[in-house]
Design a protein around this motif. Sequence first.
Motif: not given
Length: 328
Positions: A43-70
Amino acid sequence: MVAYAIEHRQEEVAKYLYKYRADIFYDIDEDGNNNLHLAAKLAPHFQLDRISGAALQLQSELRWFKSVEAIVPRFYTEQKNKNGETPYQVFVKEHKNLLKEAEEWMKRTAESSTVVGALIITIMFAAAFTVPGGNDQNTGFPIFLNTTEPAESSTVTPFKVFIVSDAVSLFTASSSVFMFLGILTSRYAYEDFLISLPMKLIFGLFSLFISIATLTVAFCATLYVMLRGQRKEVIPITVLAGIPIMCFAFMQFRLLVEIAALTLRPDIFGRKTATTRLFEWLGDNIPIIPSVVDVVIDGPIERLIGGLTDRRIDVLTRSISYLRRRNG
């Protein structure tokens, strides 16, 4: 428009388009990328920076990927683009650095919290055997077990409050340490950052907060026992004792709420609810739960479903079907 919405994480736009034209998510661009390839990009950096912590950023990215995959055709997961990469391979390549940062963030959080939890365990374990007022030399029972003042009843006394809060603090601190140890010994795969690690962090931080709160209650109860009748001294100290709780809540409660909101939030396109996610985590980490659900599923659960609305039925049946699969 669909490609832009997926690549730039425009959830509301993607949900609106999917609601009225699901077939437009099946397009493939000139580079051979399907929409799952686009969802796999960072995701673009300005969107990732809205989320606290790298772990939550990765979780958000995984959640988006899994949602589109479904919502895309199943064969899209194995389809390769012109570079010979599947969507998952693109995801791994794009998020390699974010995975390292997420692992370091999760380890630092777990290590610091483990130290605090272990310190509380040590203090509260020792406090249980060095009770205020000491023990009666003849019976061995604590002197203030039943009452602290002649006029007080023997039902609920400050001493009993101390004992109960001491035990709660000890047990919740132990639970939090076990959760954080589970984080430290994790394999740190991509899938772990979707449900497993965030849920452990939620339970660990919540248990640690309860432990600190009950530790403070035990301290205040001890002061009341030892300084009987000295309310001028007890009340100001009790007020000051609430400062650590407020500090912890101010610094960590926001993080706890953000983790819970991301972890238990329903999938973007409504394919999996928060209740289903919680059941999945419990089924993965507490093996007895699928067995218990399988025992009661043909009785009370079946009768319960008859009185529920369609939406609740969908949530419950998805959770039950998952636990049945876990139980074999």
